[in-house]
Design a protein around this motif. Structure first.
Motif, mmCIF file in Angstrom:
data_model
loop_
_atom_site.group_PDB
_atom_site.id
_atom_site.type_symbol
_atom_site.label_atom_id
_atom_site.label_comp_id
_atom_site.label_asym_id
_atom_site.label_seq_id
_atom_site.Cartn_x
_atom_site.Cartn_y
_atom_site.Cartn_z
ATOM 1 N N GLN A 11 2.338 -14.540 3.039
ATOM 2 C CA GLN A 11 2.545 -14.450 4.365
ATOM 3 C C GLN A 11 2.761 -12.917 4.657
ATOM 4 O OE1 GLN A 11 1.462 -16.917 6.328
ATOM 5 N NE2 GLN A 11 1.062 -18.012 4.534
ATOM 6 N N TYR A 12 3.174 -12.131 3.533
ATOM 7 C CA TYR A 12 3.626 -10.800 3.883
ATOM 8 C C TYR A 12 2.622 -9.740 4.837
ATOM 9 C CZ TYR A 12 4.677 -5.840 2.760
ATOM 10 O OH TYR A 12 5.192 -4.505 2.874
ATOM 11 N N LEU A 13 1.277 -9.987 4.584
ATOM 12 C CA LEU A 13 0.323 -9.241 5.407
ATOM 13 C C LEU A 13 0.342 -9.532 6.819
ATOM 14 C CD1 LEU A 13 -2.768 -8.621 2.647
ATOM 15 C CD2 LEU A 13 -0.967 -7.001 3.557
ATOM 16 N N LYS A 14 0.730 -10.724 7.215
ATOM 17 C CA LYS A 14 0.666 -11.332 8.612
ATOM 18 C C LYS A 14 1.869 -10.451 9.358
ATOM 19 C CE LYS A 14 -1.502 -15.611 7.757
ATOM 20 N NZ LYS A 14 -1.320 -17.135 7.824
ATOM 21 N N LYS A 15 2.919 -10.216 8.687
ATOM 22 C CA LYS A 15 4.010 -9.625 9.462
ATOM 23 C C LYS A 15 4.174 -8.111 8.858
ATOM 24 C CE LYS A 15 7.398 -11.002 5.914
ATOM 25 N NZ LYS A 15 8.068 -9.621 5.450
ATOM 26 N N ARG A 16 3.566 -7.624 7.808
ATOM 27 C CA ARG A 16 3.917 -6.532 7.437
ATOM 28 C C ARG A 16 3.445 -5.306 8.547
ATOM 29 N NH1 ARG A 16 0.467 -2.176 5.649
ATOM 30 N NH2 ARG A 16 1.087 -0.990 3.939
ATOM 31 N N THR A 17 4.355 -4.228 8.855
ATOM 32 C CA THR A 17 4.024 -3.100 9.725
ATOM 33 C C THR A 17 3.237 -1.961 9.160
ATOM 34 O OG1 THR A 17 6.221 -2.081 9.088
ATOM 35 C CG2 THR A 17 6.274 -3.779 10.864
ATOM 36 N N PHE A 18 2.740 -1.338 9.962
ATOM 37 C CA PHE A 18 1.920 -0.135 9.667
ATOM 38 C C PHE A 18 2.799 0.891 8.636
ATOM 39 C CE2 PHE A 18 -0.451 3.923 10.771
ATOM 40 C CZ PHE A 18 -1.736 3.459 10.538
ATOM 41 N N TRP A 19 2.051 1.395 7.783
ATOM 42 C CA TRP A 19 2.536 2.192 6.680
ATOM 43 C C TRP A 19 3.860 1.852 6.137
ATOM 44 C CZ3 TRP A 19 1.793 8.253 7.813
ATOM 45 C CH2 TRP A 19 0.212 8.375 7.957
ATOM 46 N N SER A 20 3.812 0.516 5.802
ATOM 47 C CA SER A 20 5.303 -0.064 5.143
ATOM 48 C C SER A 20 5.333 0.680 3.846
ATOM 49 C CB SER A 20 5.077 -1.533 5.058
ATOM 50 O OG SER A 20 5.075 -2.165 6.410
ATOM 51 N N PHE A 21 4.338 0.923 3.118
ATOM 52 C CA PHE A 21 4.505 1.432 1.661
ATOM 53 C C PHE A 21 5.632 3.006 1.915
ATOM 54 C CE2 PHE A 21 1.004 3.752 3.658
ATOM 55 C CZ PHE A 21 1.256 4.980 3.578
ATOM 56 N N LEU A 22 5.861 3.309 3.001
ATOM 57 C CA LEU A 22 6.934 4.595 3.142
ATOM 58 C C LEU A 22 8.184 4.158 2.827
ATOM 59 C CD1 LEU A 22 5.406 6.529 6.278
ATOM 60 C CD2 LEU A 22 5.270 7.094 3.789
ATOM 61 N N LYS A 23 8.464 2.906 3.099
ATOM 62 C CA LYS A 23 9.949 2.169 2.809
ATOM 63 C C LYS A 23 10.177 2.184 1.326
ATOM 64 C CE LYS A 23 9.185 -0.863 6.700
ATOM 65 N NZ LYS A 23 9.025 -2.191 7.049
ATOM 66 N N TYR A 24 9.013 2.228 0.532
ATOM 67 C CA TYR A 24 9.145 2.244 -1.021
ATOM 68 C C TYR A 24 9.213 3.595 -1.758
ATOM 69 C CZ TYR A 24 8.566 -2.718 -0.084
ATOM 70 O OH TYR A 24 8.857 -4.005 0.438
ATOM 71 N N ARG A 25 9.494 4.756 -0.909
ATOM 72 C CA ARG A 25 9.361 5.868 -1.727
ATOM 73 C C ARG A 25 10.589 6.089 -2.522
ATOM 74 N NH1 ARG A 25 8.898 10.373 2.739
ATOM 75 N NH2 ARG A 25 10.199 8.735 3.680
ATOM 76 N N TYR A 64 3.907 4.367 -13.228
ATOM 77 C CA TYR A 64 2.719 3.509 -12.503
ATOM 78 C C TYR A 64 3.659 2.539 -11.744
ATOM 79 C CZ TYR A 64 0.233 -0.792 -11.858
ATOM 80 O OH TYR A 64 -0.289 -1.803 -11.169
ATOM 81 N N ARG A 65 4.755 1.967 -12.356
ATOM 82 C CA ARG A 65 5.291 1.081 -11.588
ATOM 83 C C ARG A 65 6.407 1.608 -10.373
ATOM 84 N NH1 ARG A 65 5.768 -4.585 -11.848
ATOM 85 N NH2 ARG A 65 4.740 -5.336 -13.967
ATOM 86 N N ASN A 66 6.412 2.865 -10.365
ATOM 87 C CA ASN A 66 7.339 3.670 -9.330
ATOM 88 C C ASN A 66 6.473 4.538 -8.440
ATOM 89 O OD1 ASN A 66 10.263 3.419 -9.811
ATOM 90 N ND2 ASN A 66 9.330 3.444 -11.773
ATOM 91 N N ILE A 67 5.073 4.195 -8.410
ATOM 92 C CA ILE A 67 4.147 4.781 -7.393
ATOM 93 C C ILE A 67 4.493 3.713 -6.113
ATOM 94 C CG2 ILE A 67 1.837 4.766 -6.351
ATOM 95 C CD1 ILE A 67 0.979 5.146 -9.490
ATOM 96 N N SER A 68 4.923 4.418 -4.667
ATOM 97 C CA SER A 68 5.122 3.589 -3.598
ATOM 98 C C SER A 68 4.204 2.633 -3.440
ATOM 99 C CB SER A 68 5.371 4.679 -2.560
ATOM 100 O OG SER A 68 4.326 5.308 -2.250
ATOM 101 N N PHE A 69 3.184 3.022 -3.467
ATOM 102 C CA PHE A 69 2.114 1.696 -3.279
ATOM 103 C C PHE A 69 2.289 0.519 -4.081
ATOM 104 C CE2 PHE A 69 -0.310 5.723 -2.183
ATOM 105 C CZ PHE A 69 -0.492 5.633 -0.868
#
Length: 108
Positions: free
Chosen positions: A94-108, A77-82
């Motif tokens: 403030q993260y969501l204000k600067k977050r880029t589109f599909w940022s979860f891909l950086k956490y694969r 569970y803790r290693n799901i990219s989301f």
């Protein structure tokens, strides 16, 4: 994003969930937990980017793959990219204000 309290959420560790477009929490106190709500708001953004239904499919598929990979439900569970994105940034309100589109891909 409406936050709904449902005391019948199942599981000892399962205290909330983002179900587009709602956040469902197990108790009233969680509505005031800024870090927890931010974590769930990150999931709502992820869901929106993937047009909701594909998010749930990908989330479940990745969870199953991680279970096979780690042979441990909590570690999987803790290693799901989301989840990695949400846990890594839940404290940054403030993260969501600067977050880029599909940022979860950086956490694969």
């Amino acid at each position: 994003m409406p936050v709904i309290v449902n005391k019948y959420l199942i599981g000892r560790h399962f205290v909330g969930v983002a179900l587009w477009p709602f956040i469902v929490v197990k108790n009233e106190g969680l509505k005031r937990d800024a870090t927890f709500i931010n974590h769930e708001r990150i999931h709502l953004r992820q869901q929106g980017e993937l047009l909701v239904i594909p998010f749930y499919f990908i989330y479940l598929l990745e969870y199953l793959i991680r279970i096979i990979q780690y042979k441990n439900l909590e570690i999987a569970y803790r290693n799901i990219s989301f989840e990695r994105e949400a846990y890594s940034n839940e404290g940054n309100l403030q993260y969501l204000k600067k977050r880029t589109f599909w940022s979860f891909l950086k956490y694969r």
